[in-house]
Design an enzyme around this catalytic site. Structure first.
Site, PDB file in Angstrom:
ATOM      1  N   GLU A  11     -14.990 -35.527  40.667  1.00  0.00           N
ATOM      2  CA  GLU A  11     -13.944 -35.195  39.692  1.00  0.00           C
ATOM      3  C   GLU A  11     -14.034 -33.722  39.289  1.00  0.00           C
ATOM      4  O   GLU A  11     -14.345 -33.404  38.153  1.00  0.00           O
ATOM      5  CB  GLU A  11     -14.092 -36.102  38.473  1.00  0.00           C
ATOM      6  CG  GLU A  11     -15.527 -36.192  38.030  1.00  0.00           C
ATOM      7  CD  GLU A  11     -15.780 -37.245  36.990  1.00  0.00           C
ATOM      8  OE1 GLU A  11     -15.170 -38.313  37.053  1.00  0.00           O
ATOM      9  OE2 GLU A  11     -16.612 -36.973  36.117  1.00  0.00           O
ATOM     10  N   TYR A  30     -18.758 -18.950  26.132  1.00  0.00           N
ATOM     11  CA  TYR A  30     -19.781 -19.311  27.127  1.00  0.00           C
ATOM     12  C   TYR A  30     -20.491 -18.081  27.688  1.00  0.00           C
ATOM     13  O   TYR A  30     -21.258 -18.203  28.640  1.00  0.00           O
ATOM     14  CB  TYR A  30     -19.131 -20.061  28.302  1.00  0.00           C
ATOM     15  CG  TYR A  30     -18.383 -21.307  27.944  1.00  0.00           C
ATOM     16  CD1 TYR A  30     -18.999 -22.335  27.221  1.00  0.00           C
ATOM     17  CD2 TYR A  30     -17.063 -21.484  28.344  1.00  0.00           C
ATOM     18  CE1 TYR A  30     -18.307 -23.492  26.912  1.00  0.00           C
ATOM     19  CE2 TYR A  30     -16.371 -22.645  28.039  1.00  0.00           C
ATOM     20  CZ  TYR A  30     -16.992 -23.641  27.329  1.00  0.00           C
ATOM     21  OH  TYR A  30     -16.303 -24.791  27.035  1.00  0.00           O
ATOM     22  N   CYS A  85      -8.974 -10.558  14.833  1.00  0.00           N
ATOM     23  CA  CYS A  85      -9.734  -9.914  13.777  1.00  0.00           C
ATOM     24  C   CYS A  85     -11.121 -10.507  13.618  1.00  0.00           C
ATOM     25  O   CYS A  85     -11.483 -11.092  12.594  1.00  0.00           O
ATOM     26  CB  CYS A  85      -8.939  -9.948  12.478  1.00  0.00           C
ATOM     27  SG  CYS A  85      -7.578  -8.781  12.587  1.00  0.00           S
TER      28      CYS A  85
HETATM   29  C1  LIG Z   1     -15.317 -31.413  32.446  1.00  0.00           C
HETATM   30  C2  LIG Z   1     -15.549 -32.566  33.309  1.00  0.00           C
HETATM   31  C3  LIG Z   1     -15.386 -32.435  34.693  1.00  0.00           C
HETATM   32  C4  LIG Z   1     -14.980 -31.144  35.380  1.00  0.00           C
HETATM   33  O1  LIG Z   1     -15.982 -30.183  35.377  1.00  0.00           O
HETATM   34  P1  LIG Z   1     -15.759 -28.821  36.195  1.00  0.00           P
HETATM   35  O2  LIG Z   1     -16.974 -28.028  35.932  1.00  0.00           O
HETATM   36  O3  LIG Z   1     -14.529 -28.167  35.673  1.00  0.00           O
HETATM   37  O4  LIG Z   1     -15.598 -29.166  37.622  1.00  0.00           O
HETATM   38  C5  LIG Z   1     -15.571 -33.577  35.456  1.00  0.00           C
HETATM   39  N1  LIG Z   1     -15.926 -34.756  34.899  1.00  0.00           N
HETATM   40  C6  LIG Z   1     -16.100 -34.905  33.566  1.00  0.00           C
HETATM   41  C7  LIG Z   1     -16.453 -36.242  33.019  1.00  0.00           C
HETATM   42  C8  LIG Z   1     -15.935 -33.822  32.731  1.00  0.00           C
HETATM   43  O5  LIG Z   1     -16.113 -33.974  31.424  1.00  0.00           O
END
Ligand SMILES: *Cc1c(COP(=O)(O)O)cnc(C)c1O
Length: 409
Positions: free
Chosen positions: A268, A311, A337
């Site tokens: 994902e 970050y 600001c």
């Molecule tokens: C944020 C997130 C991602 C994506 O992370 P990336 O670093 O953008 O690839 C995938 N899975 C879950 C559960 C997330 O919270």
């Protein structure tokens, strides 16, 4: 993005023309790059039943969602609102994974009613889920493998102190709950954080999931989350997706053989698919020489691109108005600001007031993390698709700031 005839272009469209036509600040996305990253990933895991669930939170414009859906991608959502937008973008409920953290059971029930796959990340929810749905709704379990990974403590989510997932050490408790309610566990999931460089991290985590899998007979997929690192500056070490891919596929196939059935392999990613496809264009308002540096003050700030301040992220900056100007050292700052620095001591082609600067890698966690702080309007978004620039989100107007305010005096 390439430099041709002294102009930066994406699919033949000049970025300076986009700044001119749509104004600044503006986010610009290259559809070709998103699509090619998607297929690069699919190819890296060839030989397995690979499924990509795009993490919508990285970049949520509905056109980007549709683009990825057309290519065959599924969707990873972290809120019910993301689920609803995903459905609106045409994703089938079955192609959506809902991976929330610390949401109410009500929100989870709502997602069940919409027919999406639920990824459960704590035992309390697991118990309530079992009690309410028994074996009627198949679910996935998010396991925390306690692996320290990720480039930054904010985005490293799989370690021992993390709030995410059910601890690997609680699997016996999970087993009891699942058995008592006769639950149907069809997926196991882990997501150890962003910016993972080391194949070993994936493989260590994977081994733990393989171990855990032995206790579940109904599995259909395993989801290894995301965290593929992309290059933010020249020379950055990035995830070698091609080599990691084949190592994981091999281990996964071995596991499936033991398990007795070939499972789907899910990822994902957010950043990997959309980060490099995005450019953020801003205009130089003021050049300000102080005793210590030369500041370039632009018509944007951390309200539009928060990653540098939040970050400590590096975003490469290019002066697209003066590609052949002499290199000079600048500190690029926003108009908010409080201290909002985009980059210290950057070598840029000489910057003049009015010049358009471009931030690279602005596709992921750029617009989606923007706010109206200082009562600033959020930028427009433009998608370049098949050699043409499309406005895909209008720049906000003053009315947008006032819309939900209730005047009582
Ligand atoms: C944020 C997130 C991602 C994506 O992370 P990336 O670093 O953008 O690839 C995938 N899975 C879950 C559960 C997330 O919270």
């Amino acid at each position: 993005m390439i430099l041709e005839n002294n102009a930066y272009t994406v699919q033949g469209v000049r970025l300076l023309d986009i700044a001119q036509e749509f104004g600044t600040p503006v986010y610009v996305y290259d559809a070709d790059k998103i699509i090619s990253q998607y297929h690069r990933l699919i190819k890296a895991f060839k030989g397995s039943k690979i499924k990509i669930k795009y993490a919508q939170k990285a970049l949520n414009n509905i056109n980007v969602l549709k683009l990825l859906r057309e290519e065959g991608s599924g969707l990873d959502c972290v809120s019910i609102q993301e689920v609803l937008v995903g459905l609106k973008a045409g994703f089938k409920p079955a192609d959506i994974l809902f991976t929330p953290n610390c949401v109410s059971f009500e929100e989870i029930s709502q997602a069940v009613d919409l027919g999406v796959m639920i990824n459960i990340d704590n035992i309390s929810t697991l118990e309530q889920f079992g009690h309410k749905y028994g074996n009627t709704v198949p679910v996935c379990i998010r396991i925390n493998p306690h692996i320290m990974a990720g480039g930054n403590s904010h985005i490293s989510v799989g370690h021992i102190d993390s709030k995410f997932g059910i601890s690997f050490y609680q699997m016996r408790h999970v087993g009891r709950v699942v058995k008592s309610h006769n639950m149907q566990i069809v997926g196991l999931h882990m997501h150890t954080g962003s910016d993972i460089l080391d194949a070993e991290v994936f493989l260590q985590g994977a081994e733990l999931l393989f171990d855990a899998a032995q206790d579940f007979a109904d599995l259909q997929f395993m989801d290894f989350g995301s965290g593929f690192k992309v290059a933010y500056k020249v020379g950055d070490v990035t995830t070698d997706i091609e080599s990691i891919g084949q190592r994981i596929v091999k281990k996964f196939k071995d596991f499936c053989k033991n398990y007795g059935r070939e499972l789907e392999l899910w990822f994902e990613p957010g950043k990997f698919l959309v980060s490099e496809a995005g450019y953020f264009l801003v205009k130089t308002n003021v050049i300000k020489q102080t005793t210590s540096t030369v500041f370039v003050g632009v018509d944007s700030g951390q309200n539009h691109l928060i990653r540098p301040m939040m970050y400590d992220a590096y975003h490469h900056i290019t002066n697209i108005s003066n590609p052949s100007g002499t290199n000079r050292i600048y500190t690029v700052v926003g108009y908010i600001c409080e201290t909002d620095t985009f980059g210290w001591d950057r070598q840029l082609n000489e910057v003049r007031e009015g010049d358009v600067l471009m931030f690279h890698n602005a596709g992921a966690y750029g617009f989606t993390m923007s706010s109206n702080y200082n009562s600033r309007l959020r930028p427009a978004e433009v998608l370049i698709h098949k050699g043409k620039a499309h406005l895909v989100r209008k720049r906000e107007e003053l009315d947008d700031l006032l819309r939900n305010q209730v005047e009582v005096f």
